[in-house]
Design a protein around this motif. Structure first.
Motif, PDB file in Angstrom:
ATOM      1  N   GLN A  57      77.794  53.542  35.318  1.00 52.34           N
ATOM      2  CA  GLN A  57      77.549  51.818  36.332  1.00 52.34           C
ATOM      3  C   GLN A  57      77.476  52.310  37.446  1.00 52.34           C
ATOM      4  O   GLN A  57      76.637  51.994  38.061  1.00 52.34           O
ATOM      5  CB  GLN A  57      78.338  51.121  35.718  1.00 52.34           C
ATOM      6  CG  GLN A  57      78.141  50.114  34.650  1.00 52.34           C
ATOM      7  CD  GLN A  57      78.989  49.604  34.521  1.00 52.34           C
ATOM      8  OE1 GLN A  57      80.072  48.899  34.122  1.00 52.34           O
ATOM      9  NE2 GLN A  57      78.169  47.706  34.171  1.00 52.34           N
ATOM     10  N   LEU A  58      78.402  52.954  38.165  1.00 55.02           N
ATOM     11  CA  LEU A  58      78.963  52.749  39.079  1.00 55.02           C
ATOM     12  C   LEU A  58      77.946  54.008  39.502  1.00 55.02           C
ATOM     13  O   LEU A  58      78.061  54.198  40.801  1.00 55.02           O
ATOM     14  CB  LEU A  58      80.630  53.362  39.613  1.00 55.02           C
ATOM     15  CG  LEU A  58      81.584  52.116  39.475  1.00 55.02           C
ATOM     16  CD1 LEU A  58      82.599  52.966  39.126  1.00 55.02           C
ATOM     17  CD2 LEU A  58      81.270  51.539  40.759  1.00 55.02           C
ATOM     18  N   LEU A  60      82.215  45.492  41.197  1.00 55.26           N
ATOM     19  CA  LEU A  60      80.434  46.297  41.252  1.00 55.26           C
ATOM     20  C   LEU A  60      79.326  45.234  42.444  1.00 55.26           C
ATOM     21  O   LEU A  60      78.756  45.686  42.713  1.00 55.26           O
ATOM     22  CB  LEU A  60      79.893  46.047  39.626  1.00 55.26           C
ATOM     23  CG  LEU A  60      78.608  46.772  39.456  1.00 55.26           C
ATOM     24  CD1 LEU A  60      78.491  47.881  40.168  1.00 55.26           C
ATOM     25  CD2 LEU A  60      78.570  46.669  38.379  1.00 55.26           C
ATOM     26  N   PRO A  61      79.138  43.862  41.898  1.00 59.22           N
ATOM     27  CA  PRO A  61      78.555  43.035  42.663  1.00 59.22           C
ATOM     28  C   PRO A  61      79.081  42.903  44.284  1.00 59.22           C
ATOM     29  O   PRO A  61      77.675  43.546  44.919  1.00 59.22           O
ATOM     30  CB  PRO A  61      78.346  41.309  42.299  1.00 59.22           C
ATOM     31  CG  PRO A  61      79.923  41.623  41.237  1.00 59.22           C
ATOM     32  CD  PRO A  61      80.210  42.731  41.095  1.00 59.22           C
ATOM     33  N   TYR A  62      79.699  44.073  45.293  1.00 59.88           N
ATOM     34  CA  TYR A  62      79.965  43.631  46.266  1.00 59.88           C
ATOM     35  C   TYR A  62      79.382  45.359  46.663  1.00 59.88           C
ATOM     36  O   TYR A  62      78.672  45.208  47.639  1.00 59.88           O
ATOM     37  CB  TYR A  62      81.260  43.674  46.291  1.00 59.88           C
ATOM     38  CG  TYR A  62      81.722  42.423  46.917  1.00 59.88           C
ATOM     39  CD1 TYR A  62      81.734  41.696  47.371  1.00 59.88           C
ATOM     40  CD2 TYR A  62      82.323  41.682  45.060  1.00 59.88           C
ATOM     41  CE1 TYR A  62      82.145  40.269  47.616  1.00 59.88           C
ATOM     42  CE2 TYR A  62      83.191  40.376  45.609  1.00 59.88           C
ATOM     43  CZ  TYR A  62      83.042  39.437  46.520  1.00 59.88           C
ATOM     44  OH  TYR A  62      83.552  38.769  46.521  1.00 59.88           O
ATOM     45  N   ILE A  63      79.410  46.181  45.018  1.00 60.79           N
ATOM     46  CA  ILE A  63      78.520  47.411  45.784  1.00 60.79           C
ATOM     47  C   ILE A  63      77.586  47.224  45.934  1.00 60.79           C
ATOM     48  O   ILE A  63      76.294  47.923  46.449  1.00 60.79           O
ATOM     49  CB  ILE A  63      79.529  48.292  44.768  1.00 60.79           C
ATOM     50  CG1 ILE A  63      80.842  48.730  44.902  1.00 60.79           C
ATOM     51  CG2 ILE A  63      78.471  50.086  44.813  1.00 60.79           C
ATOM     52  CD1 ILE A  63      81.143  49.766  43.733  1.00 60.79           C
ATOM     53  N   LYS A  64      77.126  46.631  45.101  1.00 63.45           N
ATOM     54  CA  LYS A  64      75.352  46.093  44.669  1.00 63.45           C
ATOM     55  C   LYS A  64      74.711  45.944  46.098  1.00 63.45           C
ATOM     56  O   LYS A  64      74.106  46.390  46.290  1.00 63.45           O
ATOM     57  CB  LYS A  64      75.354  45.206  43.726  1.00 63.45           C
ATOM     58  CG  LYS A  64      74.785  46.299  42.162  1.00 63.45           C
ATOM     59  CD  LYS A  64      74.731  44.976  41.001  1.00 63.45           C
ATOM     60  CE  LYS A  64      75.152  45.601  40.525  1.00 63.45           C
ATOM     61  NZ  LYS A  64      74.850  44.563  38.994  1.00 63.45           N
ATOM     62  N   LYS A  65      75.821  44.663  46.499  1.00 59.82           N
ATOM     63  CA  LYS A  65      75.053  43.945  47.737  1.00 59.82           C
ATOM     64  C   LYS A  65      75.190  44.838  49.044  1.00 59.82           C
ATOM     65  O   LYS A  65      74.520  44.912  50.183  1.00 59.82           O
ATOM     66  CB  LYS A  65      76.395  42.837  47.821  1.00 59.82           C
ATOM     67  CG  LYS A  65      75.814  41.514  49.261  1.00 59.82           C
ATOM     68  CD  LYS A  65      77.047  40.511  49.743  1.00 59.82           C
ATOM     69  CE  LYS A  65      76.045  39.420  50.212  1.00 59.82           C
ATOM     70  NZ  LYS A  65      77.458  38.400  50.969  1.00 59.82           N
ATOM     71  N   TYR A  66      76.385  45.542  49.049  1.00 56.22           N
ATOM     72  CA  TYR A  66      76.692  46.937  49.961  1.00 56.22           C
ATOM     73  C   TYR A  66      76.280  47.953  49.810  1.00 56.22           C
ATOM     74  O   TYR A  66      76.971  48.870  50.317  1.00 56.22           O
ATOM     75  CB  TYR A  66      77.591  45.994  50.955  1.00 56.22           C
ATOM     76  CG  TYR A  66      78.212  45.515  51.514  1.00 56.22           C
ATOM     77  CD1 TYR A  66      77.515  44.315  52.882  1.00 56.22           C
ATOM     78  CD2 TYR A  66      78.688  44.627  50.405  1.00 56.22           C
ATOM     79  CE1 TYR A  66      77.999  42.986  53.395  1.00 56.22           C
ATOM     80  CE2 TYR A  66      79.076  42.383  51.089  1.00 56.22           C
ATOM     81  CZ  TYR A  66      78.240  42.288  52.463  1.00 56.22           C
ATOM     82  OH  TYR A  66      78.702  41.153  53.020  1.00 56.22           O
ATOM     83  N   GLN A  67      75.198  48.551  49.457  1.00 59.49           N
ATOM     84  CA  GLN A  67      74.773  49.447  48.493  1.00 59.49           C
ATOM     85  C   GLN A  67      74.455  50.233  50.045  1.00 59.49           C
ATOM     86  O   GLN A  67      74.826  51.977  49.657  1.00 59.49           O
ATOM     87  CB  GLN A  67      74.026  49.579  47.471  1.00 59.49           C
ATOM     88  CG  GLN A  67      72.619  49.166  47.883  1.00 59.49           C
ATOM     89  CD  GLN A  67      71.701  48.737  46.868  1.00 59.49           C
ATOM     90  OE1 GLN A  67      70.812  49.878  45.778  1.00 59.49           O
ATOM     91  NE2 GLN A  67      71.481  48.228  46.059  1.00 59.49           N
ATOM     92  N   ASP A  98      75.426  54.425  39.492  1.00 56.19           N
ATOM     93  CA  ASP A  98      74.275  54.451  40.059  1.00 56.19           C
ATOM     94  C   ASP A  98      73.792  54.186  42.076  1.00 56.19           C
ATOM     95  O   ASP A  98      72.757  53.955  42.016  1.00 56.19           O
ATOM     96  CB  ASP A  98      73.572  53.014  39.595  1.00 56.19           C
ATOM     97  CG  ASP A  98      72.852  53.510  37.990  1.00 56.19           C
ATOM     98  OD1 ASP A  98      72.635  54.496  37.770  1.00 56.19           O
ATOM     99  OD2 ASP A  98      72.991  52.402  37.513  1.00 56.19           O
ATOM    100  N   TYR A  99      74.987  54.047  42.390  1.00 58.38           N
ATOM    101  CA  TYR A  99      75.186  54.045  43.412  1.00 58.38           C
ATOM    102  C   TYR A  99      76.124  55.112  43.839  1.00 58.38           C
ATOM    103  O   TYR A  99      76.567  55.727  44.020  1.00 58.38           O
ATOM    104  CB  TYR A  99      76.491  52.707  43.685  1.00 58.38           C
ATOM    105  CG  TYR A  99      75.540  51.427  43.119  1.00 58.38           C
ATOM    106  CD1 TYR A  99      74.459  51.023  43.457  1.00 58.38           C
ATOM    107  CD2 TYR A  99      75.837  51.295  41.577  1.00 58.38           C
ATOM    108  CE1 TYR A  99      73.627  49.375  43.102  1.00 58.38           C
ATOM    109  CE2 TYR A  99      75.277  50.175  41.464  1.00 58.38           C
ATOM    110  CZ  TYR A  99      74.434  49.462  41.180  1.00 58.38           C
ATOM    111  OH  TYR A  99      73.255  47.895  41.337  1.00 58.38           O
TER     112      TYR A  99
END
Length: 215
Positions: free
Chosen positions: A137-138, A112-119, A140-141
Motif C-alpha cells: 500500500q505504501l 496512510l491518509p496523511y501520506i496521501k494528503k501530503y504526498q 504507491d507513495y
C-alpha cells in the motif's frame, strides 16, 4: 559507505542523530547530521506551534529530516492530539523540503491518509514492522522502509517483507540499540541473497534521492 538514518547515539559510521524536540528547543543542536521532531509520546507536552515556527525560520544547516514523529496507539496522549501535532510537522517538512522519519505503532491505517494528503513529502517508515500487504500500500507513495535490530532475528512476517521490499526503498538504522550498523546490513544481505557491497551502493543511491535537500 554505511548509512544509519536513525539513531539516538553517536557512532563512527555516518549517521543521522535523532534529537528530541524538547532538547532541540533547549539548544541541543548538533553540528553533525541530525533530525528532530515531536515524538507522539510527548505530543501534549511540547508546543508544536513554537517548535514549527523556530524550525521554519531558524533550521540548522545540519538538519537532515523531520522526526521522528507519527502516531502510536499503545503509548502517548489521545490520538487526536497526536494527529494534530503530526500534521503540523508534515506541513513543516513540506515547507523545508525535508524527509519525514515516521514512528508508527499499530497506526499504519491512520497514517496512510496523511501520506496521501501530503504526498509531495518523502517518508521513511522508522523500524518498519508491518506486513507485506501494508508495505505494498505504501509503495504507491514516496515511502521508504528503515530496518533496525529486528532484522538481526526477524519474524516470519518481517522475513516476507525483506524478501519483497524494493531495494530502492530500503534504509537501515540502529535507533537506541547498541549494535553495529554493519551487522544489520550483513544480515539483510544474507536474507535477501545479495552481495553486501551491492546493498551499500543501493542505500547510498536511496540516500541521495530521499535526502536531496539535505547538506
Amino acid at each position: 559507505m554505511l548509512i544509519d538514518v536513525h539513531t539516538h547515539h553517536q557512532h563512527d559510521w555516518f549517521c543521522i542523530q535523532s534529537i528530541h524536540a524538547a532538547d532541540y528547543l533547549n539548544g541541543s543542536i548538533s553540528n553533525q547530521p541530525h533530525s528532530t521532531g515531536i515524538h507522539p509520546w510527548y505530543a501534549d507536552q511540547i508546543s508544536a506551534e513554537k517548535f514549527v515556527n523556530i524550525l521554519a525560520n531558524q533550521a540548522s544547516e545540519n538538519l537532515f529530516a523531520i522526526g521522528e514523529c507519527g502516531l502510536d496507539r499503545i503509548k502517548g496522549p489521545d490520538l487526536q492530539i497526536q494527529k494534530t501535532v503530526f500534521e503540523q510537522q508534515l506541513v513543516l517538512a513540506q515547507k523545508l523540503n525535508l524527509p519525514v522519519i515516521v514512528h508508527q505503532v499499530k497506526t499504519l491505517s491512520d497514517i496512510l491518509p496523511y501520506i496521501k494528503k501530503y504526498q509531495n513529502n518523502r517518508y521513511i517508515m522508522h523500524g518498519f514492522r508491518g506486513n507485506t500487504q501494508q508495505m505494498r500500500q505504501l509503495l504507491d507513495y514516496d515511502v521508504s522502509f528503515s530496518f533496525g535490530k529486528t532484522a538481526l532475528d526477524p519474524s516470519d512476517k518481517l522475513k516476507n517483507v525483506i524478501s519483497e521490499v524494493p531495494l530502492n526503498r530500503v534504509f537501515f538504522e540502529t535507533d537506541e540499540a547498541a549494535c553495529d550498523i554493519k551487522r544489520i546490513y550483513n544480515n539483510f544481505a544474507v536474507l535477501r541473497q545479495i552481495d553486501v557491497q551491492e546493498l551499500e551502493l543501493k542505500v547510498e543511491n536511496n540516500f541521495t534521492k530521499v535526502f536531496k535537500n539535505s547538506n
